[in-house]
Design an enzyme around this catalytic site. Sequence first.
Site, mmCIF file in Angstrom:
data_model
loop_
_atom_site.group_PDB
_atom_site.id
_atom_site.type_symbol
_atom_site.label_atom_id
_atom_site.label_comp_id
_atom_site.label_asym_id
_atom_site.label_seq_id
_atom_site.Cartn_x
_atom_site.Cartn_y
_atom_site.Cartn_z
ATOM 1 N N ALA A 65 0.840 -1.070 0.009
ATOM 2 C CA ALA A 65 0.010 -0.017 0.070
ATOM 3 C C ALA A 65 0.892 1.184 0.167
ATOM 4 O O ALA A 65 1.996 1.393 0.390
ATOM 5 C CB ALA A 65 -0.954 -0.081 1.342
ATOM 6 N N GLU A 107 -2.118 -8.919 -2.486
ATOM 7 C CA GLU A 107 -3.387 -8.886 -2.694
ATOM 8 C C GLU A 107 -3.941 -8.870 -4.001
ATOM 9 O O GLU A 107 -4.844 -9.315 -4.530
ATOM 10 C CB GLU A 107 -4.197 -7.905 -1.553
ATOM 11 C CG GLU A 107 -4.250 -8.648 -0.137
ATOM 12 C CD GLU A 107 -4.446 -7.538 0.621
ATOM 13 O OE1 GLU A 107 -4.096 -6.403 0.831
ATOM 14 O OE2 GLU A 107 -5.688 -7.961 1.408
ATOM 15 N N GLU A 127 0.816 -6.426 7.167
ATOM 16 C CA GLU A 127 0.265 -5.242 7.666
ATOM 17 C C GLU A 127 0.405 -5.356 9.196
ATOM 18 O O GLU A 127 0.065 -4.461 9.900
ATOM 19 C CB GLU A 127 -1.154 -5.503 7.214
ATOM 20 C CG GLU A 127 -1.616 -5.151 5.986
ATOM 21 C CD GLU A 127 -0.952 -6.122 4.810
ATOM 22 O OE1 GLU A 127 -0.735 -6.907 5.054
ATOM 23 O OE2 GLU A 127 -1.569 -5.626 3.670
#
Length: 696
Positions: A65, A107, A127
Amino acid sequence: MTEINSVTTLTQDGDIAIITLNSPPVNALSAKVREGLYEGFKAANASDAKATVLICDGRTFIAGADITEFGGAMTGPSLYDVQEVMENSPKPVIAAIHGTALGGGLEVALCAHYRVAVPSARVGLPEVALGLLPGAGGTQRLPRIVGVEAALDMVTSGRHAPAKQALGMGLVDELVEEGKLLEGALAFARKAVAEGKPLVKVRENNAKLEAARGHPEIFAEFRKANARKFRGFAAPEANIKCIEAAVNSASFEEGLKVERKLFGELMSGSQSAAQRYYFFAERQANKIPDVPDDTPIRPIRKVGIIGAGTMGGGIAMNFANVGIPVVIVEQQQEALDRGLGVIRKNYERTASRGGITAEQVEQRTGLITGSLSMEDSFKDVDLVIEAVFERMDIKKDIFAKLDAICKPGAILATNTSGLDIDEIAAVTKRPQDVIGLHFFSPANVMKLLEIVRADHTAKDVIATSMKLARQIGKIAVLAGVTPGFIGNRILAQRQREAQNLVMDGAMPWDVDRVLYDFGFPMGPFAMGDLAGLDIGWVKEKSHGETIRDVLCEMDRRGQKTGAGYYDYDENRNAKPSPVTEKIINDFIAKSGINPRKVGDDEILERCIFPMINEGVKILEEKKAIRASDVDVVWVNGYGWPVYRGGPMFYGDLVGGPAVVLKKMQEFQAKMGDQFKPAALLEKLAAEGKTFADLKG
Ligand SMILES: NC(=O)c1ccc[n+]([C@@H]2O[C@H](COP(=O)([O-])OP(=O)(O)OC[C@H]3O[C@@H](n4cnc5c(N)ncnc54)[C@H](O)[C@@H]3O)[C@@H](O)[C@H]2O)c1
């Protein structure tokens, strides 16, 4: 070639469409990257190509991310939109992975129908390290591929699996030759087309989940086995719950809903905020305003250490571990032999656990030599670290000698825990070369290094020390000269109040329990027992003046004697001690104090608030650059729970300077000037500022 947007192109090689991302440095999932993927796949799906390869330029696949976007408003296509268009593509999608595919990156790759990778690639869902969970289907797709146990391990540890392991787990379908990723991916795509390979949607593979259905013990056992490691952290449990939901939900969508909900809770909670703050705090600590990145560095090819005791030996190992030769000087052969023996034993223990090979043990011990003479051994060293007894007279004597022996430009460092380094530097004719390198015990394990800048320390000496710290795997924080520097100076506040609380009527185990529950690995009294209560205690001078004196006089010197504040059984399990309780009660009675019941809130506040206040004083005196540096010291060196960010972050969490000030004033009125608020605390409160505003 079609330019999809500024970071994405679509090309075609024969029958195969190729979407290429190029968003340096790590192709993180920014709004631009999401848009490029979404539009790129739409275009590829509409084209006459028979399969699509997703590949990235630069050093890595989508690394994760874009953490700088966290908490901000989402613009353009969501990650979910991207995943939909990939997974529902009417032709095979192949993700081609090099570098790392972590978090959101993996992902995305899990929505391809196939994944190929070069052997050096690594994949994972890290994460949890930021107090989060993979919120884009990762917890639902991963167990469908690797099974529940392996998924639990991956999401709660956040570990990166090397490509070969990923292949074994089915996360990757094929390894391709290093450096030939595109060719390999294209060949795989052609084969998929030729063989009419199915469009594998991970979300539809339920076999591995069904195998775990009706076996809640898998989760119960996993929780039990990791209870200690996960204690206090919210994210590991939320990750486990998501995988449980994958197993027990009626559909993929339902599991996804649980993942979304728990992700939202973590994202808006204080723990993840603390962990994300801390992630940046560590990086920030490397920046020293007046020592720019291009400051010249002095080469460090050989290191000298004085003292082969607890610290000297551990410090030496850090350098040998990265191939830098070390010579350790002691006064007596016996002490030297003992010190070198401990180093060897440490390495052998690591080897017996599989951490290093037997050959590495020999290599590393071979890099550490011993000597009884600084004159003979220190002429050519580039850095000396002094780690002898904590006494100013001895240290001064040694630095005067170093000044005479060492070559010009050699860095002269002391590992003192808190003595005045300016005073030490003053005995040399080269104070610009003198610096503090404060390692923590055990020095070969603990990550923190306080680098202490004295009045005359040269900038290149600081820059060299910061770089060296990174080279030996330490997290360095720059401190100024002040008693105890950043860490121990703040610790002194907590230690004082822990003792005072006992004199007011709390028992040591009450204080320890409250601090343990706050998230510290142990409380101050258990810590004292572990370290040995007789550190710095002199039998001849002891006349029962403190509780510690009385304990030591009774030979209750901590864990090593089977008793200290606590009683210990043969497995070193601690039990509150009636003996200690009586000693304390007698002591209090003798002092004419009326013991009272001390509540848990008071214990916590009296231990923690003065620490925050002291942190502010340190910042006020410019002995630390920024509030987050104080936090890095405490999280890394003193076991402050990272999910509470550090003392300064915690200060903001409980309401900021105004709230801390009010508490300190209240305590000061009741108990005296040890609680006197820092002038800067008053100023911050008056101006409505936060501790985080102290940015240096
Ligand atoms: N132990 C800790 O937790 C810790 C943590 C951080 C910093 N420190 C600091 O590190 C320093 C060393 O502490 P330690 O715990 O390793 O002590 P230690 O007693 O274990 O070791 C000190 C060693 O220095 C040797 N020594 C003394 N004078 C010497 C001299 N003139 N020449 C050569 N060798 C000499 C001694 O023989 C001994 O082996 C102290 O300044 C201490 O404050 C200690």
